[in-house]
Write an enzyme that holds these catalytic residues in place. Structure first.
Site, PDB file in Angstrom:
ATOM      1  N   LYS A   1       1.905  -3.513   6.604  1.00 30.95           N
ATOM      2  CA  LYS A   1       2.361  -3.519   5.196  1.00 30.95           C
ATOM      3  C   LYS A   1       3.870  -3.237   5.142  1.00 30.95           C
ATOM      4  O   LYS A   1       4.596  -3.871   4.373  1.00 30.95           O
ATOM      5  CB  LYS A   1       1.583  -2.491   4.367  1.00 30.95           C
ATOM      6  CG  LYS A   1       0.120  -2.857   4.163  1.00 30.95           C
ATOM      7  CD  LYS A   1      -0.031  -4.165   3.399  1.00 30.95           C
ATOM      8  CE  LYS A   1      -1.467  -4.610   3.269  1.00 30.95           C
ATOM      9  NZ  LYS A   1      -1.608  -5.984   2.731  1.00 30.95           N
TER      10      LYS A   1
ATOM     11  N   PHE B   1      -2.401   2.675  -4.582  1.00 28.46           N
ATOM     12  CA  PHE B   1      -2.897   3.964  -4.104  1.00 28.46           C
ATOM     13  C   PHE B   1      -4.365   3.761  -3.697  1.00 28.46           C
ATOM     14  O   PHE B   1      -4.611   2.941  -2.834  1.00 28.46           O
ATOM     15  CB  PHE B   1      -2.553   5.069  -5.117  1.00 28.46           C
ATOM     16  CG  PHE B   1      -1.089   5.421  -4.950  1.00 28.46           C
ATOM     17  CD1 PHE B   1      -0.093   4.494  -5.281  1.00 28.46           C
ATOM     18  CD2 PHE B   1      -0.698   6.591  -4.331  1.00 28.46           C
ATOM     19  CE1 PHE B   1       1.252   4.747  -5.019  1.00 28.46           C
ATOM     20  CE2 PHE B   1       0.647   6.861  -4.078  1.00 28.46           C
ATOM     21  CZ  PHE B   1       1.616   5.931  -4.416  1.00 28.46           C
TER      22      PHE B   1
ATOM     23  N   SER C   1       0.835  -1.201   0.000  1.00 35.93           N
ATOM     24  CA  SER C   1       0.000   0.000   0.000  1.00 35.93           C
ATOM     25  C   SER C   1       0.870   1.251   0.000  1.00 35.93           C
ATOM     26  O   SER C   1       1.978   1.247   0.548  1.00 35.93           O
ATOM     27  CB  SER C   1      -0.861  -0.015   1.269  1.00 35.93           C
ATOM     28  OG  SER C   1      -1.437   1.242   1.487  1.00 35.93           O
TER      29      SER C   1
ATOM     30  N   TYR D   1      -2.300  -0.961  10.664  1.00 44.11           N
ATOM     31  CA  TYR D   1      -2.502  -1.581   9.343  1.00 44.11           C
ATOM     32  C   TYR D   1      -1.330  -1.213   8.430  1.00 44.11           C
ATOM     33  O   TYR D   1      -0.724  -2.089   7.787  1.00 44.11           O
ATOM     34  CB  TYR D   1      -3.838  -1.118   8.727  1.00 44.11           C
ATOM     35  CG  TYR D   1      -3.863  -1.285   7.239  1.00 44.11           C
ATOM     36  CD1 TYR D   1      -4.002  -2.551   6.672  1.00 44.11           C
ATOM     37  CD2 TYR D   1      -3.695  -0.191   6.381  1.00 44.11           C
ATOM     38  CE1 TYR D   1      -3.968  -2.721   5.293  1.00 44.11           C
ATOM     39  CE2 TYR D   1      -3.662  -0.343   5.013  1.00 44.11           C
ATOM     40  CZ  TYR D   1      -3.797  -1.612   4.471  1.00 44.11           C
ATOM     41  OH  TYR D   1      -3.753  -1.770   3.111  1.00 44.11           O
TER      42      TYR D   1
ATOM     43  N   ASP E   1      -5.648  11.495   8.674  1.00 44.79           N
ATOM     44  CA  ASP E   1      -5.592  11.735   7.225  1.00 44.79           C
ATOM     45  C   ASP E   1      -4.420  12.637   6.867  1.00 44.79           C
ATOM     46  O   ASP E   1      -4.113  13.589   7.590  1.00 44.79           O
ATOM     47  CB  ASP E   1      -6.882  12.419   6.738  1.00 44.79           C
ATOM     48  CG  ASP E   1      -7.960  11.420   6.364  1.00 44.79           C
ATOM     49  OD1 ASP E   1      -7.626  10.246   6.141  1.00 44.79           O
ATOM     50  OD2 ASP E   1      -9.139  11.822   6.310  1.00 44.79           O
TER      51      ASP E   1
ATOM     52  N   LEU F   1     -13.910   6.420   0.507  1.00 42.48           N
ATOM     53  CA  LEU F   1     -14.702   7.512  -0.056  1.00 42.48           C
ATOM     54  C   LEU F   1     -15.710   7.063  -1.116  1.00 42.48           C
ATOM     55  O   LEU F   1     -16.901   7.388  -1.015  1.00 42.48           O
ATOM     56  CB  LEU F   1     -13.761   8.575  -0.654  1.00 42.48           C
ATOM     57  CG  LEU F   1     -14.487   9.740  -1.319  1.00 42.48           C
ATOM     58  CD1 LEU F   1     -15.265  10.556  -0.306  1.00 42.48           C
ATOM     59  CD2 LEU F   1     -13.488  10.629  -2.073  1.00 42.48           C
TER      60      LEU F   1
HETATM   61  N1  UDP Z   1     -13.240  10.998   2.876  1.00 39.76           N
HETATM   62  C1  UDP Z   1     -14.231  11.942   3.101  1.00 39.76           C
HETATM   63  N2  UDP Z   1     -15.432  11.507   3.556  1.00 39.76           N
HETATM   64  C2  UDP Z   1     -15.716  10.202   3.775  1.00 39.76           C
HETATM   65  C3  UDP Z   1     -14.692   9.239   3.534  1.00 39.76           C
HETATM   66  C4  UDP Z   1     -13.469   9.679   3.082  1.00 39.76           C
HETATM   67  O1  UDP Z   1     -14.024  13.135   2.912  1.00 39.76           O
HETATM   68  O2  UDP Z   1     -16.845   9.888   4.207  1.00 39.76           O
HETATM   69  C5  UDP Z   1     -11.926  11.457   2.404  1.00 39.76           C
HETATM   70  C6  UDP Z   1     -10.782  11.110   3.336  1.00 39.76           C
HETATM   71  O3  UDP Z   1     -10.628  12.100   4.303  1.00 39.76           O
HETATM   72  C7  UDP Z   1      -9.608  11.044   2.365  1.00 39.76           C
HETATM   73  C8  UDP Z   1     -10.240  10.573   1.061  1.00 39.76           C
HETATM   74  O4  UDP Z   1     -11.642  10.788   1.192  1.00 39.76           O
HETATM   75  O5  UDP Z   1      -9.086  12.324   2.173  1.00 39.76           O
HETATM   76  C9  UDP Z   1      -9.992   9.117   0.781  1.00 39.76           C
HETATM   77  O6  UDP Z   1     -10.345   8.406   1.942  1.00 39.76           O
HETATM   78  P1  UDP Z   1     -10.329   6.817   1.958  1.00 39.76           P
HETATM   79  O7  UDP Z   1     -10.704   6.373   3.335  1.00 39.76           O
HETATM   80  O8  UDP Z   1     -11.154   6.309   0.822  1.00 39.76           O
HETATM   81  O9  UDP Z   1      -8.820   6.460   1.623  1.00 39.76           O
HETATM   82  P2  UDP Z   1      -7.460   6.794   2.414  1.00 39.76           P
HETATM   83  O10 UDP Z   1      -7.745   7.716   3.529  1.00 39.76           O
HETATM   84  O11 UDP Z   1      -6.978   5.477   2.865  1.00 39.76           O
HETATM   85  O12 UDP Z   1      -6.576   7.414   1.391  1.00 39.76           O
END
Ligand code: UDP
Length: 342
Positions: free
Chosen positions: A155, A180, A126, A151, A300, A202
């Site tokens: 990885k 990604f 990841s 998590y 985040d 998301l």
């Molecule tokens: N995100 C958001 N609202 C949601 C879920 C995710 O704004 O209900 C945003 C999250 O803060 C991040 C992006 O979408 O910036 C991708 O989040 P995801 O959990 O899909 O992936 P990761 O954080 O692992 O990159």
């Protein structure tokens, strides 16, 4: 037919990879205990591959049961190892569960590979290994960053274990694939993202809100130093991602690897903000989304996206789909998946 063992092959990326392998002339068998997928997904896979899908419903943390798969299938040419727990929040509250599962099953599969002379191995890693990288886009030479959660650390540790293992076993060949943000689904809508645990990603959250399965959603933060204030990610269509695994198997089988542990980023190299993803969804699907602008989510990072040149040039892999294809196929799947979860 060339046989590939896909651990976690009934999960989201695993099931799409089984189908892509089959489309490219491989026989993919899987080992998946349905810890986070519905048993009925095998019906969708079988439909797409045109024959009953063969899955071993086993816990790979048990060495004896793992060994039996290799004993019964002496013709396995490569293993693609997806099986892992993947929930960031759960890994924060229950790290031991994550280390126990994600590392033990990896160790067992590696041990079996050596014992049963399977010398090609592809690991599902990841971009989380990079942590909050300063220089974007990240290349494969970007160093590991501080892991944001257990998590991500599993990885990082998984990659390090495989490196040591490759060093100790010069005839063993591994490819580490750093994903990604996988999203979207097979264009047929016969398989797609369907975890048993609640979705935290998301794109499926967007489709669940649009279908009414979820009441509302928030954009987690609009004050990041990005072009519209929301976070930037590199969304990669799951079918493009799946195909990279098939390419990686070819790469190893043809002996094109320079070292016996190769690393590739799998993204499209285009950062998309949360607000842009929402707008793409609304525009392509002509559906209004009920969302609010909310607070940042803990853990985040503002932005991450790949430099995917290495995978494109060396694996000869070209992602064909963009964010529009992702949100369209995800929405098609959302409206077709009720048969699975009834
Ligand atoms: N995100 C958001 N609202 C949601 C879920 C995710 O704004 O209900 C945003 C999250 O803060 C991040 C992006 O979408 O910036 C991708 O989040 P995801 O959990 O899909 O992936 P990761 O954080 O692992 O990159």
């Amino acid at each position: 037919m060339r046989k590939i063992l896909v651990t976690g092959g009934c999960g989201y990326i695993g099931s799409h990879t089984v189908v892509d392998l089959n489309d490219n002339g491989f026989q993919a068998i899987s080992a998946d205990n349905f810890s986070n997928s519905y048993r009925k997904i095998t019906e969708g896979i079988s439909d797409l591959i045109g024959k009953p899908h063969q899955n071993y419903d086993v816990d790979l943390c048990d060495l004896d049961t793992t060994e039996r798969i290799f004993q019964e299938n002496p013709d396995i040419e490569a293993v693609i190892h997806f099986a892992a727990y993947i929930y960031v929040p759960e890994s924060v509250t229950n790290p031991i569960r994550y280390y126990r599962n994600n590392l033990n099953n990896l160790l067992n599969v590696l041990e079996c590979c050596v014992k049963y002379n399977v010398s090609n191995f592809i690991f599902s890693s990841s971009c989380a290994v990079y942590g909050d990288a300063e220089d974007l886009p990240v290349t494969e030479n970007t160093p590991f960053g501080e892991a944001e959660c257990s998590y991500a650390r599993t990885k990082q540790m998984g990659e390090l274990i495989i490196r040591d293992f490759c060093y100790a076993n010069p005839s063993f060949n591994a490819v580490l694939l750093r994903y990604f943000n996988p999203a979207g689904s097979h264009e047929s809508s016969k398989i797609g993202e369907a975890p048993i645990l609640e979705n935290t990603h998301l794109v499926p959250i967007i489709t669940e809100v649009a279908s009414g399965h979820r009441e509302k959603m928030a954009v987690y933060g609009t004050d990041y130093p990005t072009r519209d204030g929301s976070c930037i990610r590199d969304y990669i269509h799951v079918m493009d991602l799946a195909h990279a695994h098939t390419k990686a198997v070819d790469f190893l089988k043809e002996g094109r690897n320079d070292s016996n542990c190769e690393v590739f980023n799998l993204g499209i190299g285009n950062g998309v903000t949360v607000l842009e993803a929402i707008q793409a969804f609304e525009k392509i699907n002509q559906v209004k989304l009920n969302y609010t602008l909310g607070e940042r989510r803990a853990g985040d990072i503002a932005a991450i996206y790949a430099n995917p040149t290495r995978a494109q040039e060396i694996l000869n892999w070209t992602p064909k789909r963009n964010i529009e294809d992702i949100v369209k196929s995800a929405w098609d799947w959302e409206r077709n998946k009720d048969w699975l979860i009834q």
